[in-house]
Motif scaffolding. Structure first.
Motif, PDB file in Angstrom:
ATOM      1  N   MET A 123      34.700  50.534  45.617  1.00 10.90           N
ATOM      2  CA  MET A 123      33.433  50.371  44.892  1.00 10.90           C
ATOM      3  C   MET A 123      32.933  51.726  44.403  1.00 10.90           C
ATOM      4  O   MET A 123      33.205  52.755  44.994  1.00 10.90           O
ATOM      5  CB  MET A 123      32.398  49.722  45.804  1.00 10.90           C
ATOM      6  N   PRO A 155      25.068  43.435  40.430  1.00 10.11           N
ATOM      7  CA  PRO A 155      25.453  42.998  41.776  1.00 10.11           C
ATOM      8  C   PRO A 155      26.909  43.383  42.047  1.00 10.11           C
ATOM      9  O   PRO A 155      27.733  43.374  41.133  1.00 10.11           O
ATOM     10  CB  PRO A 155      25.306  41.479  41.704  1.00 10.11           C
ATOM     11  N   VAL A 156      27.196  43.747  43.258  1.00  4.80           N
ATOM     12  CA  VAL A 156      28.606  44.013  43.615  1.00  4.80           C
ATOM     13  C   VAL A 156      28.978  43.110  44.788  1.00  4.80           C
ATOM     14  O   VAL A 156      28.127  42.763  45.604  1.00  4.80           O
ATOM     15  CB  VAL A 156      28.862  45.495  43.983  1.00  4.80           C
ATOM     16  N   PRO A 157      30.230  42.708  44.857  1.00  5.72           N
ATOM     17  CA  PRO A 157      30.628  41.762  45.897  1.00  5.72           C
ATOM     18  C   PRO A 157      30.625  42.398  47.286  1.00  5.72           C
ATOM     19  O   PRO A 157      30.908  43.588  47.438  1.00  5.72           O
ATOM     20  CB  PRO A 157      32.041  41.365  45.484  1.00  5.72           C
ATOM     21  N   ARG A 197      35.112  39.863  48.566  1.00  7.09           N
ATOM     22  CA  ARG A 197      36.360  40.485  48.081  1.00  7.09           C
ATOM     23  C   ARG A 197      37.561  39.971  48.864  1.00  7.09           C
ATOM     24  O   ARG A 197      38.622  39.733  48.312  1.00  7.09           O
ATOM     25  CB  ARG A 197      36.257  42.015  48.175  1.00  7.09           C
ATOM     26  N   ARG A 203      38.742  36.571  47.655  1.00  2.98           N
ATOM     27  CA  ARG A 203      39.437  36.569  46.364  1.00  2.98           C
ATOM     28  C   ARG A 203      40.952  36.613  46.518  1.00  2.98           C
ATOM     29  O   ARG A 203      41.675  36.273  45.583  1.00  2.98           O
ATOM     30  CB  ARG A 203      38.995  37.782  45.535  1.00  2.98           C
ATOM     31  N   THR A 204      41.413  37.103  47.634  1.00  2.00           N
ATOM     32  CA  THR A 204      42.865  37.130  47.851  1.00  2.00           C
ATOM     33  C   THR A 204      43.261  36.374  49.121  1.00  2.00           C
ATOM     34  O   THR A 204      44.398  36.485  49.572  1.00  2.00           O
ATOM     35  CB  THR A 204      43.387  38.585  47.919  1.00  2.00           C
ATOM     36  N   LEU A 264      44.707  33.510  50.933  1.00  2.00           N
ATOM     37  CA  LEU A 264      45.665  32.536  50.396  1.00  2.00           C
ATOM     38  C   LEU A 264      45.162  31.101  50.480  1.00  2.00           C
ATOM     39  O   LEU A 264      45.285  30.333  49.531  1.00  2.00           O
ATOM     40  CB  LEU A 264      47.003  32.662  51.120  1.00  2.00           C
ATOM     41  N   GLN A 281      42.290  30.575  48.069  1.00  2.00           N
ATOM     42  CA  GLN A 281      42.752  30.666  46.691  1.00  2.00           C
ATOM     43  C   GLN A 281      43.630  29.489  46.288  1.00  2.00           C
ATOM     44  O   GLN A 281      43.656  29.097  45.125  1.00  2.00           O
ATOM     45  CB  GLN A 281      43.483  32.002  46.452  1.00  2.00           C
ATOM     46  N   LEU A 282      44.339  28.891  47.243  1.00  2.00           N
ATOM     47  CA  LEU A 282      45.095  27.664  46.932  1.00  2.00           C
ATOM     48  C   LEU A 282      44.118  26.547  46.555  1.00  2.00           C
ATOM     49  O   LEU A 282      44.340  25.783  45.615  1.00  2.00           O
ATOM     50  CB  LEU A 282      45.967  27.246  48.117  1.00  2.00           C
ATOM     51  N   GLU A 286      41.060  27.056  45.384  1.00  2.00           N
ATOM     52  CA  GLU A 286      40.494  27.456  44.094  1.00  2.00           C
ATOM     53  C   GLU A 286      41.463  27.149  42.944  1.00  2.00           C
ATOM     54  O   GLU A 286      41.059  26.765  41.855  1.00  2.00           O
ATOM     55  CB  GLU A 286      40.185  28.959  44.097  1.00  2.00           C
ATOM     56  N   PHE A 287      42.737  27.328  43.219  1.00  2.00           N
ATOM     57  CA  PHE A 287      43.772  27.061  42.214  1.00  2.00           C
ATOM     58  C   PHE A 287      43.734  25.582  41.812  1.00  2.00           C
ATOM     59  O   PHE A 287      43.833  25.241  40.631  1.00  2.00           O
ATOM     60  CB  PHE A 287      45.142  27.436  42.776  1.00  2.00           C
ATOM     61  N   LEU A 321      40.587  24.968  39.831  1.00  2.00           N
ATOM     62  CA  LEU A 321      40.742  25.600  38.517  1.00  2.00           C
ATOM     63  C   LEU A 321      41.578  24.729  37.583  1.00  2.00           C
ATOM     64  O   LEU A 321      41.228  24.518  36.412  1.00  2.00           O
ATOM     65  CB  LEU A 321      41.444  26.940  38.738  1.00  2.00           C
ATOM     66  N   ASN A 322      42.662  24.190  38.126  1.00  2.00           N
ATOM     67  CA  ASN A 322      43.535  23.330  37.315  1.00  2.00           C
ATOM     68  C   ASN A 322      42.805  22.067  36.876  1.00  2.00           C
ATOM     69  O   ASN A 322      42.949  21.623  35.732  1.00  2.00           O
ATOM     70  CB  ASN A 322      44.801  22.973  38.091  1.00  2.00           C
ATOM     71  N   LYS A 357      39.595  21.773  36.446  1.00  2.00           N
ATOM     72  CA  LYS A 357      38.619  22.172  35.423  1.00  2.00           C
ATOM     73  C   LYS A 357      39.286  22.341  34.059  1.00  2.00           C
ATOM     74  O   LYS A 357      38.781  21.876  33.046  1.00  2.00           O
ATOM     75  CB  LYS A 357      37.985  23.507  35.817  1.00  2.00           C
ATOM     76  N   SER A 360      29.110  43.442  36.851  1.00  2.00           N
ATOM     77  CA  SER A 360      29.507  43.482  38.258  1.00  2.00           C
ATOM     78  C   SER A 360      30.984  43.860  38.392  1.00  2.00           C
ATOM     79  O   SER A 360      31.356  44.695  39.224  1.00  2.00           O
ATOM     80  CB  SER A 360      29.240  42.115  38.897  1.00  2.00           C
ATOM     81  N   THR A 420      31.285  47.569  37.573  1.00  2.00           N
ATOM     82  CA  THR A 420      30.688  48.428  38.599  1.00  2.00           C
ATOM     83  C   THR A 420      31.585  48.480  39.829  1.00  2.00           C
ATOM     84  O   THR A 420      31.821  49.548  40.402  1.00  2.00           O
ATOM     85  CB  THR A 420      29.293  47.892  38.977  1.00  2.00           C
ATOM     86  N   GLU A 421      32.100  47.309  40.207  1.00  2.00           N
ATOM     87  CA  GLU A 421      32.977  47.244  41.377  1.00  2.00           C
ATOM     88  C   GLU A 421      34.195  48.148  41.201  1.00  2.00           C
ATOM     89  O   GLU A 421      34.693  48.735  42.161  1.00  2.00           O
ATOM     90  CB  GLU A 421      33.413  45.783  41.556  1.00  2.00           C
ATOM     91  N   PHE A 446      50.335  38.366  45.467  1.00  2.00           N
ATOM     92  CA  PHE A 446      49.416  38.197  46.595  1.00  2.00           C
ATOM     93  C   PHE A 446      48.184  39.101  46.525  1.00  2.00           C
ATOM     94  O   PHE A 446      47.221  38.896  47.244  1.00  2.00           O
ATOM     95  CB  PHE A 446      50.157  38.429  47.926  1.00  2.00           C
ATOM     96  N   ILE A 455      36.546  34.754  39.814  1.00  2.00           N
ATOM     97  CA  ILE A 455      37.558  35.813  39.931  1.00  2.00           C
ATOM     98  C   ILE A 455      38.315  35.624  41.234  1.00  2.00           C
ATOM     99  O   ILE A 455      37.724  35.321  42.274  1.00  2.00           O
ATOM    100  CB  ILE A 455      36.934  37.220  39.826  1.00  2.00           C
ATOM    101  N   GLY A 456      39.631  35.750  41.140  1.00  2.00           N
ATOM    102  CA  GLY A 456      40.433  35.606  42.346  1.00  2.00           C
ATOM    103  C   GLY A 456      41.915  35.496  42.033  1.00  2.00           C
ATOM    104  O   GLY A 456      42.326  35.439  40.865  1.00  2.00           O
ATOM    105  N   LEU A 457      42.684  35.463  43.094  1.00  2.00           N
ATOM    106  CA  LEU A 457      44.141  35.369  42.994  1.00  2.00           C
ATOM    107  C   LEU A 457      44.561  34.115  42.229  1.00  2.00           C
ATOM    108  O   LEU A 457      45.547  34.126  41.485  1.00  2.00           O
ATOM    109  CB  LEU A 457      44.707  35.344  44.424  1.00  2.00           C
ATOM    110  N   ALA A 458      43.805  33.014  42.415  1.00  2.00           N
ATOM    111  CA  ALA A 458      44.150  31.751  41.747  1.00  2.00           C
ATOM    112  C   ALA A 458      44.209  31.940  40.231  1.00  2.00           C
ATOM    113  O   ALA A 458      45.073  31.363  39.562  1.00  2.00           O
ATOM    114  CB  ALA A 458      43.111  30.689  42.099  1.00  2.00           C
ATOM    115  N   TRP A 490      47.492  33.539  39.375  1.00  2.00           N
ATOM    116  CA  TRP A 490      48.586  32.551  39.436  1.00  2.00           C
ATOM    117  C   TRP A 490      48.601  31.684  38.186  1.00  2.00           C
ATOM    118  O   TRP A 490      49.663  31.462  37.592  1.00  2.00           O
ATOM    119  CB  TRP A 490      48.419  31.634  40.659  1.00  2.00           C
ATOM    120  N   LEU A 491      47.411  31.211  37.814  1.00  2.00           N
ATOM    121  CA  LEU A 491      47.341  30.325  36.652  1.00  2.00           C
ATOM    122  C   LEU A 491      47.786  31.060  35.383  1.00  2.00           C
ATOM    123  O   LEU A 491      48.539  30.523  34.570  1.00  2.00           O
ATOM    124  CB  LEU A 491      45.910  29.785  36.494  1.00  2.00           C
TER     125      LEU A 491
END
Lengths: 48, 484
Positions: A1, A14-16, A21, A24-25, A27, A30-31, A33-34, A37-38, A40, B239, B242-243, B421, B454-457, B460-461
């Motif tokens: 940061m 704003p910062v995460p 953070r 966001r990674t 697994l 994120q699976l 979220e994946f 996302l699909n 959507k 954001s 800044t990050e 990853f 925001i993220g790994l997903a 992947w997509l």
């Protein structure tokens, strides 16, 4: 940061948090979220 | 038998060619004219530009694909359109000049029954002195530019490893640029690659753009639900920057790109300079410069094209102030109003006006984004125009398919670092592309379809889409399953 100093550009947005953070990674998260996302994107595609 | 001629084989032209060939019987002919021998999945040029991919991974030769599908292919650039034919024949035609090395410079005429203009943009690097790969800045607009940019970046990283400090500048190189999203994606990937190379502490990265606010992206920004609030994409983008310790200059028109310094002016009438060792700045776009000639040989370019060189379609081009803009100003069939057998898709069609609010400073310098119409919207328009033309070839009098950007949703996935990853992607979905404040008061868009994550997903997509679109573009089995 970034090194945030009062009244500078980076002071205001704003910062995460560390947890955000990490997620966001993360697994498993994120699976999930994946999948969301699909769905959507497919809903969007179906509107055409 | 009827002949469909398609000018251009980018995302729009190639998509139209595939769908038209699929819809039309073998008695009809599909002809593609494009100056390039290769198809390029342009969104992945960002990854070429940071050295994560090679040009071969984002391109393939068009000729074998068209030979397989029975599409006639001419590697040539279109020079002029003759929609009324000439004094000898009323059959419309285009004149082309070959870029194919075996007959480079040879001119030819090709008649058509239907024409799709999908020529994309001319990259107007000449709009700003010193802008572009032949000047003092870099680009990722083509795979060639992106590859060159990656080479310079690799050199910079080597020098930073030896202890040198470097200044990076990323953004738009003129006050009327579009495609801020691509530059935004490059800035995030650049930062990620510098982290990966262990030299981030030796780099100062600055974003410069013509957006009124960060996160405008040429669509006036968007609102998303986030953390219990309805938030503007400005907050989201600020954001992210800044990050990552990226600094930003917005509302800027770059006046000149010197060897290691740009000069710019802003909407607030300020003038400034920014030093750089590495500058990736996008150019503004215009039409490719096609001319139009009537049957008597008179120039009718202004009848077929807007002053910026983009082709007029079924939009409302009446000049009006921002407050009077309506979603219905935007075209839905992409058919030229004067010649019903001519259509334009993607960047090639003339938008009725911008999407972001037009702005200029006291000097009269226009500093606001022009509307993006690339990627997903281009593919959708191309498919629907191909379907309409197929129906018109089979007897319909009017286009049978419509899709206005005012009723179209898009998903934009901006990579923010490539890694299976540890990569991340910024995923933004938006409906509709053109804000409609009557249907969706306060935000202009449907918040149930408009989102930002925001993220790994997202990475992947983005990666999956890279392979899926290349698969589709190669017309491999079941290619039609992959949506635009």
């Amino acid at each position: 940061m970034s090194d945030r100093k009062p009244y500078e550009q980076s002071y205001y947005p704003p910062v995460p948090t560390r947890f955000t953070r990490h997620m966001r990674t993360n697994l498993i998260w994120q699976l999930w979220e994946f999948l969301i996302l699909n769905i959507k994107v497919l809903r969007m595609v179906r509107k055409h | 038998m009827a002949r469909l001629v398609i000018l251009g084989a980018g995302i729009g032209g190639h998509t139209a060619a595939l769908h038209a060939r699929h819809k039309l019987g073998k008695q009809h002919e599909v002809v593609v004219i494009t100056p390039n021998s290769k198809w390029n999945w342009i969104p992945s040029n960002i990854w070429v530009g940071v050295g994560w991919m090679k040009p071969e991974q984002v391109t393939f030769e068009l000729a074998p694909v068209y030979a397989k599908l029975g599409i006639s292919f001419h590697q040539a650039k279109a020079v002029s359109i003759h929609p009324e034919g000439n004094d000898k024949s009323a059959t419309p035609y285009v004149t082309i000049e070959y870029t194919d090395p075996s007959k480079s410079g040879t001119k030819e005429t090709i008649t058509y029954d239907f024409l799709i203009n999908a020529t994309g943009p001319r990259l107007k690097f000449d709009a700003t002195p010193g802008l572009g790969p032949t000047g003092n800045s870099l680009s990722v607009c083509t795979y060639g530019h992106a590859s060159e940019t990656a080479g310079v970046l690799a050199e910079m990283i080597e020098r930073m490893r030896k202890g040198e400090r470097k200044k990076f500048l990323v953004g738009t190189g003129h006050g009327t640029c579009t495609c801020q999203g691509a530059a935004f994606e490059y800035a995030l990937n650049l930062e990620f690659e510098l982290q990966k190379a262990g030299v981030r502490d030796k780099a100062d990265i600055t974003w410069i753009s013509n957006e009124e606010e960060l996160g405008d992206f040429g669509v006036g920004g968007m609102h998303i639900k986030r953390g219990g609030y309805v938030t503007h994409s400005r907050i989201f983008a600020e954001s992210l920057f800044t990050e990552r310790d990226l600094h930003w200059i917005t509302r800027a028109h770059v006046q000149n790109v010197g060897e290691n310094q740009i000069s710019y002016e802003t909407l607030d009438n300020e003038e400034g300079t920014a030093d750089f060792d590495f500058a990736m700045l996008l150019p503004p776009f215009s039409g490719v410069g096609l001319t139009a000639i009537d049957r008597d040989g008179a120039d009718i370019t202004s009848k077929l094209f807007a002053p910026n060189g983009f082709m007029k379609v079924d939009a409302d081009y009446t000049a009006k102030p921002y407050e009077q803009w309506k979603p219905t100003d935007w075209p839905s069939t992409y058919q030229n109003p004067d010649y019903s057998n001519i259509f334009a898709v993607g960047i090639a069609f003339a938008p009725p006006h911008a999407i972001s609010r037009p702005m200029q400073n006291e000097r009269g310098t226009k500093i606001s984004p022009t509307p993006p119409r690339t990627g997903m919207p281009t593919g959708v328009m191309a498919r629907l125009v191909a379907y309409s033309i197929a129906d018109m070839m089979n007897g319909s009098e009017h286009p049978t398919h419509e899709s206005s950007m005012a009723n179209m949703g898009v998903a934009c996935i901006a990579s923010a670092g490539a890694g299976l990853f540890n990569g991340t992607g910024v995923t933004m979905t938006m409906y509709p592309v053109i804000p409609d404040f009557q249907r969706f008061p306060n935000t202009g868009r449907d918040l149930s379809y408009t989102s930002g994550k925001i993220g790994l997903a997202g990475h992947w997509l983005k990666h999956i889409l890279h392979h899926a679109f290349l698969y589709k573009a190669k017309a491999k089995p079941f290619w039609r399953i992959v949506p635009e």
